[in-house]
Design a protein around this motif. Structure first.
Motif, mmCIF file in Angstrom:
data_model
loop_
_atom_site.group_PDB
_atom_site.id
_atom_site.type_symbol
_atom_site.label_atom_id
_atom_site.label_comp_id
_atom_site.label_asym_id
_atom_site.label_seq_id
_atom_site.Cartn_x
_atom_site.Cartn_y
_atom_site.Cartn_z
ATOM 1 N N UNK A 136 20.628 -40.542 -59.588
ATOM 2 C CA UNK A 136 20.575 -40.704 -58.424
ATOM 3 C C UNK A 136 19.400 -41.508 -58.138
ATOM 4 N N UNK A 137 19.170 -42.836 -58.778
ATOM 5 C CA UNK A 137 18.346 -43.871 -58.867
ATOM 6 C C UNK A 137 18.109 -44.220 -57.592
ATOM 7 N N UNK A 138 18.884 -44.255 -56.449
ATOM 8 C CA UNK A 138 18.732 -44.645 -55.148
ATOM 9 C C UNK A 138 17.464 -43.868 -54.610
ATOM 10 N N UNK A 139 17.118 -42.705 -55.170
ATOM 11 C CA UNK A 139 15.994 -41.902 -54.536
ATOM 12 C C UNK A 139 14.470 -42.405 -55.260
ATOM 13 N N UNK A 140 13.616 -42.320 -54.557
ATOM 14 C CA UNK A 140 12.305 -42.460 -54.995
ATOM 15 C C UNK A 140 11.935 -41.235 -55.783
ATOM 16 N N UNK A 182 12.994 -37.507 -55.117
ATOM 17 C CA UNK A 182 13.798 -36.793 -56.201
ATOM 18 C C UNK A 182 13.031 -35.247 -56.541
ATOM 19 N N UNK A 183 11.758 -35.386 -56.828
ATOM 20 C CA UNK A 183 10.817 -34.232 -57.112
ATOM 21 C C UNK A 183 11.037 -33.267 -55.827
ATOM 22 N N UNK A 184 10.864 -33.859 -54.750
ATOM 23 C CA UNK A 184 10.672 -32.785 -53.463
ATOM 24 C C UNK A 184 12.301 -32.254 -53.474
ATOM 25 N N UNK A 185 13.250 -32.680 -53.721
ATOM 26 C CA UNK A 185 14.741 -32.336 -53.423
ATOM 27 C C UNK A 185 14.974 -31.402 -54.831
ATOM 28 N N UNK A 186 14.896 -31.770 -55.944
ATOM 29 C CA UNK A 186 14.700 -31.030 -57.083
ATOM 30 C C UNK A 186 14.252 -29.502 -56.712
ATOM 31 N N UNK A 204 16.061 -27.473 -54.106
ATOM 32 C CA UNK A 204 17.172 -27.161 -54.602
ATOM 33 C C UNK A 204 17.264 -26.204 -55.815
ATOM 34 N N UNK A 205 16.068 -26.018 -56.248
ATOM 35 C CA UNK A 205 15.688 -24.921 -57.505
ATOM 36 C C UNK A 205 16.070 -25.536 -58.646
ATOM 37 N N UNK A 206 16.092 -26.843 -59.045
ATOM 38 C CA UNK A 206 16.446 -27.495 -60.196
ATOM 39 C C UNK A 206 15.061 -27.794 -60.861
ATOM 40 N N UNK A 207 14.691 -27.143 -61.812
ATOM 41 C CA UNK A 207 13.560 -26.878 -62.458
ATOM 42 C C UNK A 207 13.103 -28.234 -63.443
ATOM 43 N N UNK A 208 13.682 -29.232 -63.823
ATOM 44 C CA UNK A 208 13.483 -29.812 -64.669
ATOM 45 C C UNK A 208 14.127 -31.212 -64.240
ATOM 46 N N UNK A 209 13.827 -32.471 -64.780
ATOM 47 C CA UNK A 209 14.240 -33.806 -64.508
ATOM 48 C C UNK A 209 14.107 -34.604 -65.778
ATOM 49 N N UNK A 260 3.345 -40.513 -61.802
ATOM 50 C CA UNK A 260 4.607 -39.934 -62.168
ATOM 51 C C UNK A 260 4.482 -38.247 -62.796
ATOM 52 N N UNK A 261 3.611 -38.425 -63.893
ATOM 53 C CA UNK A 261 3.249 -37.076 -64.672
ATOM 54 C C UNK A 261 2.551 -36.350 -63.802
ATOM 55 N N UNK A 262 1.561 -36.626 -62.966
ATOM 56 C CA UNK A 262 1.107 -35.733 -61.946
ATOM 57 C C UNK A 262 2.029 -35.205 -60.953
ATOM 58 N N UNK A 263 2.704 -35.990 -60.471
ATOM 59 C CA UNK A 263 3.888 -35.773 -59.242
ATOM 60 C C UNK A 263 4.622 -34.609 -59.789
ATOM 61 N N UNK A 264 5.305 -34.779 -61.115
ATOM 62 C CA UNK A 264 6.243 -33.860 -61.398
ATOM 63 C C UNK A 264 5.399 -32.361 -61.919
ATOM 64 N N UNK A 265 4.222 -32.652 -62.759
ATOM 65 C CA UNK A 265 3.513 -31.330 -62.895
ATOM 66 C C UNK A 265 3.122 -30.743 -61.921
ATOM 67 N N UNK A 266 2.535 -31.457 -60.624
ATOM 68 C CA UNK A 266 2.185 -30.727 -59.507
ATOM 69 C C UNK A 266 3.175 -29.843 -58.784
ATOM 70 N N UNK A 267 4.585 -30.399 -58.926
ATOM 71 C CA UNK A 267 5.631 -29.871 -58.180
ATOM 72 C C UNK A 267 5.962 -28.523 -59.057
ATOM 73 N N UNK A 268 5.669 -28.264 -60.251
ATOM 74 C CA UNK A 268 6.065 -27.362 -61.118
ATOM 75 C C UNK A 268 7.214 -27.419 -61.844
ATOM 76 N N UNK A 269 7.708 -28.835 -61.963
ATOM 77 C CA UNK A 269 9.019 -29.178 -62.664
ATOM 78 C C UNK A 269 8.447 -29.747 -64.046
ATOM 79 N N UNK A 270 9.596 -29.652 -64.900
ATOM 80 C CA UNK A 270 9.372 -30.412 -66.465
ATOM 81 C C UNK A 270 9.988 -31.471 -66.474
#
Length: 260
Positions: free
Chosen positions: A3-7, A11-15, A18-23, A38-48
């Motif tokens: 989904x490269x069309x998503x910023x 992407x992080x918000x919708x993951x 939807x309960x998607x835990x990693x990207x 990007x590292x902070x964005x993913x980390x702060x959202x609780x994703x890996x």
């Protein structure tokens, strides 16, 4: 990339929604957004970050600095897996064995640096149609042979259904990768017929092609893979659609596959 069309923030918000835990991330959008941001964005959202793609292209000149940078970016993002696309024939060359030897040398030069940074290298074999221009490593057995001189926790392989489904030796190679502890990444994409012009964007949505994806999931699970399963689709039709819709559709198709 699916989904490269998503910023990245979308992407992080919708993951998360939807309960998607990693990207699995690609370097180009990460660099455009900023690696630390990007590292902070993913980390702060609780994703890996399940993997970073890509390093490699060892058959081109002057790749050493960029490959070390890729390792550094993977470490900054908190992922332990850097995917390698090894590179095709050098410009003007027809010497395939020499290209593969050059790939082996490139991995040998990069592996100690990656190990010091806590990043494992995952060699991804690509379908033979990419041998000339993208990747002279075409089978899982070739990838495993390249990884063999190194500890399993340093160098392993990617099993991508799009690239290996055709190979009747691949199931045994998956079992070998599992037994050796080198099954570092598993990616799903379907094979559509006919392929589009240019073939690069022929990765079909799950269930839209001819690959028995459920059988591959069973095969990889039987080999001992307990890590993330990534869906990686290059598809112009999907990229032209609403990215959130594609993400939701992909999740539904994966869940249906996992239940089959």
């Amino acid at each position: 990339m699916t989904v490269k069309q998503l910023s990245l923030p979308d992407l992080v918000a919708h993951c998360v929604r939807l309960g998607i835990r990693g990207v699995g991330l690609w370097r180009e959008p990460v660099r455009a957004y900023g690696v630390e941001a990007a590292a902070a964005l993913v980390r702060d959202a609780g994703l890996t970050v399940t993997s970073l793609c890509r390093g490699g292209f060892f058959t081109a000149d002057g790749r050493e600095a960029d490959n070390r940078a890729a390792v550094d970016e993977a470490a900054a993002l908190g992922t332990d897996t850097l995917v390698l696309v090894s590179g095709g024939l050098p410009a003007g060359s027809r010497d395939l064995p020499a290209a593969r030897a050059r790939i082996a040398d490139g991995i040998a030069a990069l592996a100690p640096y990656a190990a010091r940074r806590g990043v494992r290298l995952a060699i991804e074999p690509l379908h033979p149609m990419y041998t000339a221009d993208r990747c002279a490593v075409s089978t899982l057995d070739q990838a495993l042979d390249l990884a063999a001189p190194f500890p399993a926790e340093q160098v392993g392989v990617v099993v991508d259904t799009y690239h290996v489904w055709w190979d009747d030796r691949a199931p045994a190679a998956v079992a070998r990768a599992g037994a050796e502890g080198r099954l570092h990444s598993f990616q799903l994409a379907d094979w559509t017929v006919p392929l589009p012009a240019g073939v690069l964007t022929g990765r079909g949505q799950l269930g839209h092609g001819v690959i028995d994806l459920a059988a591959w999931c069973d095969l990889v699970e039987a080999a001992g893979h307990t890590g993330p399963v990534e869906v990686e689709l290059f598809n112009d039709d999907l990229w032209a659609r609403d990215g959130v819709e594609v993400l939701e559709e992909t999740l539904k198709r994966f869940e249906a596959l996992a239940d089959s």
